[in-house]
Design a protein around this motif. Structure first.
Motif, short mmCIF file in Angstrom:
data_model
loop_
_atom_site.label_atom_id
_atom_site.label_comp_id
_atom_site.label_asym_id
_atom_site.label_seq_id
_atom_site.Cartn_x
_atom_site.Cartn_y
_atom_site.Cartn_z
N ALA A 4 0.81 -1.22 0.00
CA ALA A 4 0.00 0.00 0.00
C ALA A 4 0.84 1.27 0.00
O ALA A 4 0.47 2.27 -0.62
CB ALA A 4 -0.95 0.00 1.19
N ALA A 5 1.99 1.24 0.66
CA ALA A 5 2.85 2.43 0.71
C ALA A 5 3.42 2.78 -0.65
O ALA A 5 3.87 3.90 -0.88
CB ALA A 5 3.98 2.21 1.71
N SER B 94 -4.02 3.06 10.37
CA SER B 94 -3.52 3.46 11.69
C SER B 94 -3.71 2.33 12.68
O SER B 94 -4.50 1.41 12.46
CB SER B 94 -4.25 4.71 12.18
OG SER B 94 -5.58 4.40 12.50
N ALA B 95 -3.00 2.38 13.80
CA ALA B 95 -3.13 1.35 14.83
C ALA B 95 -4.56 1.26 15.35
O ALA B 95 -5.07 0.18 15.62
CB ALA B 95 -2.14 1.63 15.97
N ALA B 96 -5.22 2.40 15.50
CA ALA B 96 -6.61 2.41 15.99
C ALA B 96 -7.54 1.72 14.99
O ALA B 96 -8.44 0.97 15.38
CB ALA B 96 -7.07 3.84 16.25
N ASP B 97 -7.32 1.95 13.69
CA ASP B 97 -8.16 1.31 12.67
C ASP B 97 -7.92 -0.19 12.63
O ASP B 97 -8.83 -0.97 12.40
CB ASP B 97 -7.86 1.90 11.29
CG ASP B 97 -8.34 3.34 11.16
OD1 ASP B 97 -9.21 3.75 11.93
OD2 ASP B 97 -7.81 4.05 10.28
N ALA B 98 -6.69 -0.61 12.86
CA ALA B 98 -6.35 -2.03 12.77
C ALA B 98 -6.97 -2.83 13.90
O ALA B 98 -7.29 -4.00 13.74
CB ALA B 98 -4.83 -2.20 12.79
N MET C 238 -2.48 7.53 1.58
CA MET C 238 -3.95 7.46 1.62
C MET C 238 -4.43 6.07 2.03
O MET C 238 -5.57 5.89 2.41
CB MET C 238 -4.53 7.81 0.25
CG MET C 238 -4.30 9.23 -0.16
SD MET C 238 -4.80 9.60 -1.86
CE MET C 238 -6.48 8.97 -1.91
N PHE C 239 -3.54 5.07 1.93
CA PHE C 239 -3.93 3.69 2.19
C PHE C 239 -3.34 3.11 3.46
O PHE C 239 -3.50 1.94 3.74
CB PHE C 239 -3.54 2.82 0.98
CG PHE C 239 -4.19 3.28 -0.29
CD1 PHE C 239 -5.49 2.92 -0.58
CD2 PHE C 239 -3.51 4.11 -1.17
CE1 PHE C 239 -6.11 3.37 -1.74
CE2 PHE C 239 -4.11 4.55 -2.33
CZ PHE C 239 -5.41 4.19 -2.62
#
Length: 58
Positions: free
Chosen positions: A8-9, A52-56, A48-49
């Motif tokens: 993604a990066a 974050s740790a919170a999303d994971a 954009m892709f």
């Protein structure tokens, strides 16, 4: 037009109004030819892709 180079990066985007350049790029990509992306200026939009740790963790 966009492509991802493995992760993604490494996600890239370019803009063009030339249908012919897009067609040549797609045909080159499909045939596995080197240099299919050389006619464009690519911008890395990988940020954009990123997750974050919170999303994971949900």
């Amino acid at each position: 037009m966009e492509y991802r180079d493995g992760v993604a990066a490494e996600h890239y985007q370019t803009l063009t109004v030339s249908q012919e350049k897009v067609l040549r790029a797609f045909l080159g990509w499909a045939a596995g030819r080197q240099g299919w992306r050389d006619s464009f200026r690519w911008n890395n939009i990988g940020a954009m892709f990123e997750v974050s740790a919170a999303d994971a963790t949900g």
